[in-house]
Design a protein around this motif. Sequence first.
Motif, PDB file in Angstrom:
ATOM      1  N   GLY A   1       3.225   2.904   4.013  1.00  0.00           N
ATOM      2  CA  GLY A   1       2.127   3.233   2.768  1.00  0.00           C
ATOM      3  C   GLY A   1       2.483   3.944   1.766  1.00  0.00           C
ATOM      4  O   GLY A   1       3.738   4.272   1.640  1.00  0.00           O
TER       5      GLY A   1
ATOM      6  N   GLY B   1      -1.020   1.603  -1.380  1.00  0.00           N
ATOM      7  CA  GLY B   1      -1.394   0.562  -0.565  1.00  0.00           C
ATOM      8  C   GLY B   1      -1.085   0.912   1.016  1.00  0.00           C
ATOM      9  O   GLY B   1      -0.619   2.055   1.143  1.00  0.00           O
TER      10      GLY B   1
ATOM     11  N   PHE C   1      13.123  -0.980   0.602  1.00  0.00           N
ATOM     12  CA  PHE C   1      12.867  -0.793   2.061  1.00  0.00           C
ATOM     13  C   PHE C   1      11.319  -0.825   2.056  1.00  0.00           C
ATOM     14  O   PHE C   1      10.720  -0.811   1.186  1.00  0.00           O
ATOM     15  CB  PHE C   1      13.398   0.384   2.576  1.00  0.00           C
TER      16      PHE C   1
ATOM     17  N   TYR D   1      -1.691  -1.033   4.973  1.00  0.00           N
ATOM     18  CA  TYR D   1      -1.573  -2.303   5.881  1.00  0.00           C
ATOM     19  C   TYR D   1      -0.797  -3.367   5.382  1.00  0.00           C
ATOM     20  O   TYR D   1       0.387  -2.907   4.799  1.00  0.00           O
ATOM     21  CB  TYR D   1      -2.840  -3.206   5.732  1.00  0.00           C
ATOM     22  N   GLU D   2      -1.110  -4.443   4.873  1.00  0.00           N
ATOM     23  CA  GLU D   2       0.061  -5.616   4.345  1.00  0.00           C
ATOM     24  C   GLU D   2      -0.047  -5.502   2.690  1.00  0.00           C
ATOM     25  O   GLU D   2       0.730  -6.199   1.952  1.00  0.00           O
ATOM     26  CB  GLU D   2      -0.176  -6.904   4.541  1.00  0.00           C
TER      27      GLU D   2
ATOM     28  N   ILE E   1      10.146   2.624  -4.660  1.00  0.00           N
ATOM     29  CA  ILE E   1      11.105   3.456  -4.705  1.00  0.00           C
ATOM     30  C   ILE E   1      12.333   3.116  -4.089  1.00  0.00           C
ATOM     31  O   ILE E   1      13.081   3.782  -3.673  1.00  0.00           O
ATOM     32  CB  ILE E   1      10.484   4.793  -4.098  1.00  0.00           C
ATOM     33  N   GLY E   2      12.279   1.862  -3.628  1.00  0.00           N
ATOM     34  CA  GLY E   2      13.592   1.453  -2.977  1.00  0.00           C
ATOM     35  C   GLY E   2      13.445  -0.066  -2.211  1.00  0.00           C
ATOM     36  O   GLY E   2      12.339  -0.138  -2.101  1.00  0.00           O
TER      37      GLY E   2
ATOM     38  N   GLN F   1       7.592  -4.340  -4.325  1.00  0.00           N
ATOM     39  CA  GLN F   1       7.860  -5.493  -5.031  1.00  0.00           C
ATOM     40  C   GLN F   1       7.835  -5.189  -6.623  1.00  0.00           C
ATOM     41  O   GLN F   1       8.126  -5.821  -7.338  1.00  0.00           O
ATOM     42  CB  GLN F   1       6.636  -6.483  -4.789  1.00  0.00           C
TER      43      GLN F   1
ATOM     44  N   MET G   1       1.922   1.266  -6.198  1.00  0.00           N
ATOM     45  CA  MET G   1       3.059   1.506  -5.648  1.00  0.00           C
ATOM     46  C   MET G   1       3.455   0.343  -4.512  1.00  0.00           C
ATOM     47  O   MET G   1       2.783  -0.051  -3.683  1.00  0.00           O
ATOM     48  CB  MET G   1       3.161   2.875  -4.647  1.00  0.00           C
TER      49      MET G   1
ATOM     50  N   LEU H   1       7.980   0.978   3.192  1.00  0.00           N
ATOM     51  CA  LEU H   1       7.269   2.214   4.049  1.00  0.00           C
ATOM     52  C   LEU H   1       5.811   1.774   4.569  1.00  0.00           C
ATOM     53  O   LEU H   1       5.351   0.487   4.422  1.00  0.00           O
ATOM     54  CB  LEU H   1       7.003   3.195   2.921  1.00  0.00           C
TER      55      LEU H   1
HETATM   56  N1  SAM Z   1       3.674  -6.548   2.676  1.00  0.00           N
HETATM   57  C1  SAM Z   1       4.155  -5.638   1.848  1.00  0.00           C
HETATM   58  C2  SAM Z   1       5.400  -6.381   1.229  1.00  0.00           C
HETATM   59  O1  SAM Z   1       6.290  -6.933   2.150  1.00  0.00           O
HETATM   60  O2  SAM Z   1       5.756  -6.169   0.201  1.00  0.00           O
HETATM   61  C3  SAM Z   1       4.472  -4.149   2.350  1.00  0.00           C
HETATM   62  C4  SAM Z   1       3.288  -3.730   2.705  1.00  0.00           C
HETATM   63  S1  SAM Z   1       3.646  -1.861   3.182  1.00  0.00           S
HETATM   64  C5  SAM Z   1       3.710  -2.049   4.966  1.00  0.00           C
HETATM   65  C6  SAM Z   1       2.186  -1.041   2.779  1.00  0.00           C
HETATM   66  C7  SAM Z   1       2.092  -0.439   1.347  1.00  0.00           C
HETATM   67  O3  SAM Z   1       3.262   0.649   1.446  1.00  0.00           O
HETATM   68  C8  SAM Z   1       2.401  -0.969   0.180  1.00  0.00           C
HETATM   69  O4  SAM Z   1       1.350  -1.676  -0.191  1.00  0.00           O
HETATM   70  C9  SAM Z   1       2.772   0.027  -0.758  1.00  0.00           C
HETATM   71  O5  SAM Z   1       1.572   0.663  -1.451  1.00  0.00           O
HETATM   72  C10 SAM Z   1       3.531   0.827   0.148  1.00  0.00           C
HETATM   73  N2  SAM Z   1       4.996   0.996   0.101  1.00  0.00           N
HETATM   74  C11 SAM Z   1       5.688   0.033   1.246  1.00  0.00           C
HETATM   75  N3  SAM Z   1       7.165   0.357   0.711  1.00  0.00           N
HETATM   76  C12 SAM Z   1       7.206   0.792  -0.667  1.00  0.00           C
HETATM   77  C13 SAM Z   1       8.311   1.029  -1.204  1.00  0.00           C
HETATM   78  N4  SAM Z   1       9.446   0.815  -1.083  1.00  0.00           N
HETATM   79  N5  SAM Z   1       8.121   1.518  -2.792  1.00  0.00           N
HETATM   80  C14 SAM Z   1       6.794   1.661  -3.062  1.00  0.00           C
HETATM   81  N6  SAM Z   1       5.677   1.526  -2.133  1.00  0.00           N
HETATM   82  C15 SAM Z   1       5.809   1.174  -1.003  1.00  0.00           C
END
Ligand code: SAM
Length: 215
Positions: free
Chosen positions: A139, A112, A135, A114-115, A132-133, A88, A85, A137
């Motif tokens: 995690g 995932g 934006f 953290y980053e 899923i979009g 990207q 998930m 989240l």
């Molecule tokens: N540094 C990453 C980036 O900019 O693409 C974002 C990391 S996010 C804070 C932490 C985790 O949340 C990701 O590794 C992913 O597993 C999940 N996540 C956040 N947004 C998501 C989305 N739109 N769709 C699916 N998973 C998401």
Amino acid sequence: MRFDVITIFPEMLSSYIGESILSRAQKEGLIEIHTHDLRKYSKDRHQKVDDTPYGGGAGMLMTPQPLYDAITAVKKLNKGPVVFMTPQGQKLTHTRAKRLARTNDSMILLCGRYEGIDQRIRDMLVDMEVSIGDFVLTGGELAAMVVIDAVSRFIPGVLGDMDSAEDDSFGRRFGGKKEYPHYTKPAIFKGMQVPEVLRSGNHAEIEKWRMRNLK
Ligand code: SAM
């Protein structure tokens, strides 16, 4: 369909998947959902699963060892694709959810935090990346639940009627468009009336009105 979810927060999923349609689908054996606590696979004595990124920058990254061990262990139980998930990834749509349901008997969902996760795990063990979009989240747990929910609706029996998911927004019945407005009783609420045609009993006219009011 069997879903195995790898996460550092397995309890986050239990309330959502333990209610309503997903709960019934599990009781009826139509879907199976298993969660796996990533920390249990960490060889660190404090069950650490994150570390600082090479090259610097804010935030931590999930380290490869616990992820590698968790994924390889879960792959022995689940032969489906490993789905990471991530924002990207390829965007989840009605069509993609349907395809995932039709082409797989099982899948492993990797959440995932953290980053994100060390790139080498993505290169070595991840088969598919799903977002899923557009934006971000905090995690992947919510995203994994969205995938489980959206995919499960296409599993025969989960919605009762085999083709029910095609009678909703984006489905075949509406040619991919979004559904018309719905009304229930009472016929007048706070001075607002239900459209007369919906109370007429004339099914042909009702269907025409509905199709004219797709979004
Ligand atoms: N540094 C990453 C980036 O900019 O693409 C974002 C990391 S996010 C804070 C932490 C985790 O949340 C990701 O590794 C992913 O597993 C999940 N996540 C956040 N947004 C998501 C989305 N739109 N769709 C699916 N998973 C998401």
